[in-house]
Design an enzyme around this catalytic site. Sequence first.
Site, PDB file in Angstrom:
ATOM      1  N   ASP A 144       0.812  -1.224   0.000  1.00  0.00           N
ATOM      2  CA  ASP A 144       0.000   0.000   0.000  1.00  0.00           C
ATOM      3  C   ASP A 144       0.841   1.267   0.000  1.00  0.00           C
ATOM      4  OD1 ASP A 144      -2.258  -1.679   0.244  1.00  0.00           O
ATOM      5  OD2 ASP A 144      -1.912  -1.801   2.393  1.00  0.00           O
ATOM      6  N   LYS A 193       2.320   2.123  -5.256  1.00  0.00           N
ATOM      7  CA  LYS A 193       3.014   1.663  -6.470  1.00  0.00           C
ATOM      8  C   LYS A 193       2.215   1.976  -7.730  1.00  0.00           C
ATOM      9  CE  LYS A 193       3.062  -2.334  -4.448  1.00  0.00           C
ATOM     10  NZ  LYS A 193       2.777  -1.987  -3.058  1.00  0.00           N
ATOM     11  N   GLY A 197      -4.210  -4.053  -4.530  1.00  0.00           N
ATOM     12  CA  GLY A 197      -5.157  -3.036  -4.995  1.00  0.00           C
ATOM     13  C   GLY A 197      -4.350  -1.821  -5.381  1.00  0.00           C
ATOM     14  N   HIS A 198      -4.080  -1.671  -6.663  1.00  0.00           N
ATOM     15  CA  HIS A 198      -3.253  -0.550  -7.117  1.00  0.00           C
ATOM     16  C   HIS A 198      -4.164   0.597  -7.563  1.00  0.00           C
ATOM     17  CE1 HIS A 198       0.526  -3.245  -7.770  1.00  0.00           C
ATOM     18  NE2 HIS A 198       0.083  -3.219  -6.534  1.00  0.00           N
ATOM     19  N   GLN A 228       2.312  -5.803  -3.284  1.00  0.00           N
ATOM     20  CA  GLN A 228       2.583  -5.895  -1.833  1.00  0.00           C
ATOM     21  C   GLN A 228       3.887  -5.154  -1.509  1.00  0.00           C
ATOM     22  OE1 GLN A 228       1.673  -9.225  -3.446  1.00  0.00           O
ATOM     23  NE2 GLN A 228      -0.327  -8.352  -3.147  1.00  0.00           N
TER      24      GLN A 228
HETATM   25  P1  IMP Z   1      -2.653 -12.764   1.332  1.00  0.00           P
HETATM   26  O1  IMP Z   1      -1.505 -12.581   0.433  1.00  0.00           O
HETATM   27  O2  IMP Z   1      -3.924 -12.213   0.782  1.00  0.00           O
HETATM   28  O3  IMP Z   1      -2.843 -14.174   1.825  1.00  0.00           O
HETATM   29  O4  IMP Z   1      -2.378 -11.916   2.664  1.00  0.00           O
HETATM   30  C1  IMP Z   1      -1.250 -12.151   3.481  1.00  0.00           C
HETATM   31  C2  IMP Z   1      -0.884 -10.887   4.242  1.00  0.00           C
HETATM   32  O5  IMP Z   1      -0.438  -9.908   3.302  1.00  0.00           O
HETATM   33  C3  IMP Z   1      -2.035 -10.243   4.981  1.00  0.00           C
HETATM   34  O6  IMP Z   1      -1.528  -9.589   6.128  1.00  0.00           O
HETATM   35  C4  IMP Z   1      -2.565  -9.205   4.001  1.00  0.00           C
HETATM   36  O7  IMP Z   1      -3.236  -8.148   4.642  1.00  0.00           O
HETATM   37  C5  IMP Z   1      -1.250  -8.747   3.385  1.00  0.00           C
HETATM   38  N1  IMP Z   1      -1.435  -8.261   2.011  1.00  0.00           N
HETATM   39  C6  IMP Z   1      -1.649  -9.001   0.902  1.00  0.00           C
HETATM   40  N2  IMP Z   1      -1.721  -8.204  -0.176  1.00  0.00           N
HETATM   41  C7  IMP Z   1      -1.554  -6.954   0.255  1.00  0.00           C
HETATM   42  C8  IMP Z   1      -1.499  -5.697  -0.399  1.00  0.00           C
HETATM   43  O8  IMP Z   1      -1.606  -5.585  -1.619  1.00  0.00           O
HETATM   44  N3  IMP Z   1      -1.294  -4.609   0.396  1.00  0.00           N
HETATM   45  C9  IMP Z   1      -1.105  -4.714   1.738  1.00  0.00           C
HETATM   46  N4  IMP Z   1      -1.151  -5.867   2.391  1.00  0.00           N
HETATM   47  C10 IMP Z   1      -1.365  -6.983   1.656  1.00  0.00           C
END
Ligand code: IMP
Length: 423
Positions: A13, A16, A40-41, A224
């Site tokens: 977040d 990017k 979520g870009h 991420q």
């Molecule tokens: P997952 O990849 O959806 O299984 O999530 C694993 C961890 O990464 C969790 O703490 C999510 O909140 C975090 N996470 C996954 N994708 C994002 C992102 O795009 N932005 C921020 N946190 C993320």
Amino acid sequence: MAVDLLLGLQWGDEGKGKIVDVLTKNYDIIARFQGGPNAGHTLEFDGIKHVLHTIPSGIFHKNALNIVGNGVVIDPVIFKKELDNLNKFNLDLNAKLLISRKAHLILPTHRLLDAASEASKGKAKIGSTLKGIGPTYMDKTGRNGMRVGDLELDNWKDKYRALSDKHEAMIDFHNVDIQYDLNELETDFFDAVKELKQLTFIDSEEYLYQAQKSGKKILAEGAQGSLLDIDFGTYPYVTSSNTTAAGACTGLGVPPRNIGGVFGIFKAYTTRVGSGPFPTELFDEVGATMGRVGNEFGATTGRPRRCGWLDLVALKYAVQINGVSELMMMKADVLSGFKTIKVCTAYKYKGEKVSHLPYNIEAENVSPVYKEMKGWEKDLTKMTSADELPETLIEYINYLEAELEIPIKIVSVGPDRKQTIHR
Ligand code: IMP
């Protein structure tokens, strides 16, 4: 011709999407290299806010090709929604959006498995976005996964059925109460696959090899952040892919020696969504103000993000792991109005002061050591050039540059494309 990389240095977040959109005019190809619709870009221009989950953030530019690389995991259902949202913008997606045959597919049962796995963990849950990311990468490394290229085979539905049946048994094994109607989910999935198959599938590693050979400019887009990296993040509270620079090599098939600039993005403070340690997290009015002013809610899940001061220990670690060559500081405008800004320069770890990121950064093991700096009162959101930035913000920037030994080339002062100051 070198491939530049753009990646997040914190817990995701960082912004990017906005910066990829700003930089796309300098590139021929934007290629996403890992993650999936957990991302979520967010891009904002001409008064419209766009949120992309899987589609690269160069999609709105006429001349750029956008590639979804082999390291990405695609949920056809979410992908279809993204395509439907883009349809009204006349983007000629068939020509501009190319998908790697080697990208893995998220099945409906991957999402259910994610939910079952999280439910079975109770208090120790990861705080996953529940988009099926973990189970899909597990099938990839377990050598069971389905890939985009499989959709071109006559018997792909047999493969789908075998995998989906296996997942159902695994969901039962978790022994948690997950309600679902698989028929309904599958109807949506098969419809979405039909639409996905209208797009152009490519052998992206070969495509990118030829593009590099012919001198095309390529920007690899990460998702991420480095602290969510499966190897180097705050394990197990991480995502399931390599979000760091090396992930671009495996996620696109780009040789390490062809990597050029590594652009690292960070917020002027820190946020985290989901579970896991966060040494500089604030539980007071200051943290609440950052969240409110910075509109810190997940672009994918809507969950409120946890907020805190900038953590230089963690940021240095991310700069190191990625070999960052240029920095971009986001959301400087959100800190306007704070009399004092704090930066965590070290941790107290088991009674000792340390300035590297130790194995264990849970609150019971580390506490942050802060340096205090003067804040800036001025509203930055209308500023367009570096000369306008307030003196105390310049001191903050100079301090960070000196500590990180990398220049901060962009200071972002708002969500819009135009609110971007180049230095
Ligand atoms: P997952 O990849 O959806 O299984 O999530 C694993 C961890 O990464 C969790 O703490 C999510 O909140 C975090 N996470 C996954 N994708 C994002 C992102 O795009 N932005 C921020 N946190 C993320």
